[in-house]
Design an enzyme around this catalytic site. Structure first.
Site, PDB file in Angstrom:
ATOM      1  N   TYR A  30      81.660  66.448  42.399  1.00 25.43           N
ATOM      2  CA  TYR A  30      80.273  66.089  42.067  1.00 25.43           C
ATOM      3  C   TYR A  30      79.998  66.284  40.576  1.00 25.43           C
ATOM      4  O   TYR A  30      79.956  67.405  40.081  1.00 25.43           O
ATOM      5  CB  TYR A  30      79.273  66.925  42.885  1.00 25.43           C
ATOM      6  CG  TYR A  30      79.408  66.765  44.382  1.00 25.43           C
ATOM      7  CD1 TYR A  30      79.843  65.561  44.956  1.00 25.43           C
ATOM      8  CD2 TYR A  30      79.099  67.800  45.251  1.00 25.43           C
ATOM      9  CE1 TYR A  30      79.969  65.412  46.319  1.00 25.43           C
ATOM     10  CE2 TYR A  30      79.222  67.657  46.623  1.00 25.43           C
ATOM     11  CZ  TYR A  30      79.665  66.460  47.145  1.00 25.43           C
ATOM     12  OH  TYR A  30      79.799  66.311  48.498  1.00 25.43           O
ATOM     13  N   HIS A  45      88.131  67.392  51.048  1.00 29.29           N
ATOM     14  CA  HIS A  45      87.031  66.472  50.741  1.00 29.29           C
ATOM     15  C   HIS A  45      87.403  65.000  50.966  1.00 29.29           C
ATOM     16  O   HIS A  45      88.258  64.463  50.283  1.00 29.29           O
ATOM     17  CB  HIS A  45      86.628  66.681  49.272  1.00 29.29           C
ATOM     18  CG  HIS A  45      85.309  66.081  48.900  1.00 29.29           C
ATOM     19  ND1 HIS A  45      84.735  66.276  47.671  1.00 29.29           N
ATOM     20  CD2 HIS A  45      84.444  65.293  49.582  1.00 29.29           C
ATOM     21  CE1 HIS A  45      83.574  65.628  47.611  1.00 29.29           C
ATOM     22  NE2 HIS A  45      83.399  65.012  48.758  1.00 29.29           N
TER      23      HIS A  45
HETATM   24  P1  NAD Z   1      70.781  62.917  51.158  1.00 35.28           P
HETATM   25  O1  NAD Z   1      70.661  62.066  52.354  1.00 35.28           O
HETATM   26  O2  NAD Z   1      70.542  64.363  51.304  1.00 35.28           O
HETATM   27  O3  NAD Z   1      69.802  62.278  50.057  1.00 35.28           O
HETATM   28  C1  NAD Z   1      69.666  62.806  48.773  1.00 35.28           C
HETATM   29  C2  NAD Z   1      68.652  61.978  48.011  1.00 35.28           C
HETATM   30  O4  NAD Z   1      67.375  62.126  48.619  1.00 35.28           O
HETATM   31  C3  NAD Z   1      68.475  62.440  46.566  1.00 35.28           C
HETATM   32  O5  NAD Z   1      68.161  61.313  45.762  1.00 35.28           O
HETATM   33  C4  NAD Z   1      67.288  63.370  46.643  1.00 35.28           C
HETATM   34  O6  NAD Z   1      66.646  63.494  45.413  1.00 35.28           O
HETATM   35  C5  NAD Z   1      66.441  62.656  47.669  1.00 35.28           C
HETATM   36  N1  NAD Z   1      65.501  63.540  48.388  1.00 35.28           N
HETATM   37  C6  NAD Z   1      65.727  64.774  48.907  1.00 35.28           C
HETATM   38  N2  NAD Z   1      64.622  65.268  49.489  1.00 35.28           N
HETATM   39  C7  NAD Z   1      63.657  64.313  49.347  1.00 35.28           C
HETATM   40  C8  NAD Z   1      62.299  64.240  49.750  1.00 35.28           C
HETATM   41  N3  NAD Z   1      61.703  65.220  50.418  1.00 35.28           N
HETATM   42  N4  NAD Z   1      61.628  63.102  49.453  1.00 35.28           N
HETATM   43  C9  NAD Z   1      62.206  62.086  48.784  1.00 35.28           C
HETATM   44  N5  NAD Z   1      63.502  62.100  48.375  1.00 35.28           N
HETATM   45  C10 NAD Z   1      64.214  63.214  48.659  1.00 35.28           C
HETATM   46  O7  NAD Z   1      72.235  62.658  50.526  1.00 35.28           O
HETATM   47  P2  NAD Z   1      73.282  63.556  49.756  1.00 35.28           P
HETATM   48  O8  NAD Z   1      72.666  64.350  48.648  1.00 35.28           O
HETATM   49  O9  NAD Z   1      74.399  62.658  49.438  1.00 35.28           O
HETATM   50  O10 NAD Z   1      73.803  64.564  50.875  1.00 35.28           O
HETATM   51  C11 NAD Z   1      73.427  65.914  50.927  1.00 35.28           C
HETATM   52  C12 NAD Z   1      74.580  66.842  50.563  1.00 35.28           C
HETATM   53  O11 NAD Z   1      75.575  66.801  51.569  1.00 35.28           O
HETATM   54  C13 NAD Z   1      75.323  66.515  49.246  1.00 35.28           C
HETATM   55  O12 NAD Z   1      74.619  67.012  48.132  1.00 35.28           O
HETATM   56  C14 NAD Z   1      76.634  67.184  49.499  1.00 35.28           C
HETATM   57  O13 NAD Z   1      76.507  68.579  49.282  1.00 35.28           O
HETATM   58  C15 NAD Z   1      76.851  66.935  50.995  1.00 35.28           C
HETATM   59  N6  NAD Z   1      77.651  65.704  51.247  1.00 35.28           N
HETATM   60  C16 NAD Z   1      78.996  65.832  51.433  1.00 35.28           C
HETATM   61  C17 NAD Z   1      79.779  64.703  51.649  1.00 35.28           C
HETATM   62  C18 NAD Z   1      81.267  64.854  51.839  1.00 35.28           C
HETATM   63  O14 NAD Z   1      81.760  65.970  51.907  1.00 35.28           O
HETATM   64  N7  NAD Z   1      82.017  63.794  51.928  1.00 35.28           N
HETATM   65  C19 NAD Z   1      79.209  63.439  51.664  1.00 35.28           C
HETATM   66  C20 NAD Z   1      77.832  63.328  51.510  1.00 35.28           C
HETATM   67  C21 NAD Z   1      77.069  64.476  51.306  1.00 35.28           C
END
Ligand code: NAD
Length: 324
Positions: free
Chosen positions: A64, A129
Site C-alpha cells: 500500500y 497478499h
Molecule cells: P473500502 O470498501 O473500505 O472503501 C474505502 C473507500 O471508502 C475510501 O475511499 C474511503 O475514504 C471511503 N470511505 C470510508 N468510509 C466512508 C464513509 N463513511 N463515507 C464515505 N466514504 C467512506 O475499501 P478498501 O479501503 O480497499 O478496503 C478496506 C481495507 O481492507 C484496506 O484498507 C485493506 O486494509 C484491506 N484490503 C485488503 C485486501 C487484500 O488483502 N487483498 C484487498 C482489499 C482491502
C-alpha cells in the site's frame, strides 16, 4: 452523524486464534495515499480517533503506497502511547510495488522490513497478499512453511492468506495441515452488491479459520462520491451503485452507512475492514455500527437498494492467474 461513546464497539473472536477483534477494523491502505493524499498529522489523528472509539484492529501491507502505509501506521500507533497488547496489527507479504514474490527467502526478509517500518517487535497476523497472482502450490509448500518458522521465532503470532477469487481459500486450506493457516482475508465479497463469501462461511468455520471481510464499501463503489479512477469494476456495476447511492440519499439515508451495517450484520465474520482517510469517516463508520446495535438496519431502504442492484448482484472482476 456523531459517533456514540455510549455503545461500545463489539469485540468478536477470530477463529481459533484467541484474538478478539473490534467488529469495525481499520484498513490502512488509505494511509498509503491509495484513495488520495493523507498527511502524516492527519494519519496520526485518524488512527487515534479510531483507537479511542474502540477500533483495536489495524491492517496494512508493504504494497500500500509502496511501503508508505506501513510507515504511517507505525508512526500513528507509536503516537498512541499505549501498551502493545492493546491493539492488533496485521500486515502482508509477497506483494510489492515491484511485483509478486512468495518465495521463502523474500517473505522471511519481508517481515523484518515490515517490523522496522511499523516500529514493532512482532505483528499479530502476517498474510500472504493476493495469492491468486502466485503459484498456489508454492504458497502451500514453501510460503506457509516459511511463515510457520516466523511464528516459531516470535515475529508473527498468526498466519493468513488474502485474495479476491474465493476458490483460492479452499485450494490452500484443503492442502495445508489443519491449524497452519489461522485466518483468511476476503475482500469485496461480503457487501450489498456481492455477498458470495456467505457460501464459504460454514467451510471456514469447520476448519476453525478466522474470517476477515474487507472492503464493505466495495472500494468506493458504495459511496456517494463513487470509486477511484483505478477501480476494476465494469461500467454497468459502477453505474448501478451510483443509482443506488442516489436513491439512498433521496430516502434520507447514506449508502456507505447502509453498506457498513449490512456487512456488520453477519456474526460469522469477525471484523469488517474499512478504509478510512478522515476522522469524519471513522466517526461515521463507528456510529453506523452503534446504530445497528441499537436500532437495527433500515430494512425498507436496504430492500429497495437490493432491487436496484439485482441485475449486477455478485458481479465481480478478474484477478490474478487463478479465476476459481
Ligand atoms: P473500502 O470498501 O473500505 O472503501 C474505502 C473507500 O471508502 C475510501 O475511499 C474511503 O475514504 C471511503 N470511505 C470510508 N468510509 C466512508 C464513509 N463513511 N463515507 C464515505 N466514504 C467512506 O475499501 P478498501 O479501503 O480497499 O478496503 C478496506 C481495507 O481492507 C484496506 O484498507 C485493506 O486494509 C484491506 N484490503 C485488503 C485486501 C487484500 O488483502 N487483498 C484487498 C482489499 C482491502
Amino acid at each position: 452523524m456523531a459517533a456514540s461513546a455510549a455503545t461500545p464497539l463489539e469485540l468478536r473472536p477470530l477463529g481459533s486464534t484467541g484474538l478478539k477483534l473490534s467488529s469495525v477494523g481499520f484498513g490502512a491502505s488509505p494511509l498509503g495515499n491509495v484513495f488520495g493524499p493523507v498527511s502524516e498529522s492527519d494519519a496520526i489523528a485518524i488512527v487515534r480517533r479510531a483507537f479511542n472509539l474502540g477500533i483495536n484492529f489495524f491492517d496494512t501491507s508493504p504494497y500500500y503506497g509502496g511501503t508508505l502505509s506501513e510507515k504511517m501506521l507505525g508512526k500513528a500507533l507509536k503516537a498512541l502511547g499505549v501498551a502493545r497488547n492493546e491493539y492488533i496489527v496485521s500486515t502482508k507479504c509477497g506483494r510489492y510495488v515491484e511485483g509478486f514474490d512468495f518465495s521463502a527467502e523474500r517473505v522471511t526478509k519481508s517481515i523484518d522490513e515490515s517490523l522496522a517500518r511499523l516500529q514493532l517487535d512482532y505483528v499479530d497476523i502476517l498474510q500472504c497478499h493476493d495469492i491468486e497472482f502466485g503459484s498456489l502450490d508454492q504458497i502451500v509448500s514453501e510460503t506457509i512453511p516459511a511463515l510457520s518458522k516466523l511464528k516459531e521465532a516470535g515475529k508473527i503470532r498468526f498466519i493468513g492468506i488474502t485474495g479476491l477469487p474465493l476458490g483460492i481459500f479452499t485450494y490452500v486450506l484443503d492442502r495445508v495441515p489443519p491449524g497452519t493457516v489461522d485466518v483468511v482475508l476476503s475482500y469485496c465479497h461480503y457487501g450489498i452488491n456481492d455477498s458470495t463469501l456467505e457460501d464459504l462461511l460454514p467451510y471456514l468455520k469447520s476448519k476453525g479459520v478466522g474470517v476477515i471481510s474487507a472492503s464493505p464499501l466495495a472500494m468506493g463503489l458504495l459511496t456517494e462520491n463513487g470509486p477511484p479512477e483505478w477501480h476494476p469494476a465494469c461500467p454497468e456495476l459502477k453505474v448501478a451503485c451510483q443509482v443506488a447511492a442516489a436513491h439512498c440519499k433521496k430516502k434520507g439515508n447514506n449508502i456507505s452507512k447502509l453498506a457498513m451495517q449490512f456487512s456488520l450484520s453477519n456474526q460469522d465474520i469477525s471484523t469488517i475492514l474499512v478504509g478510512m482517510n478522515s476522522v469524519k469517516q471513522v466517526d461515521e463508520n463507528v456510529a453506523a455500527a452503534a446504530e445497528l446495535a441499537r436500532v437495527g438496519i433500515d430494512k425498507e431502504t436496504l430492500s429497495e437498494i437490493e432491487e436496484i442492484l439485482k441485475p449486477v448482484k455478485n458481479q465481480t472482476w478478474p484477478s490474478g492467474i487463478h479465476q476459481s
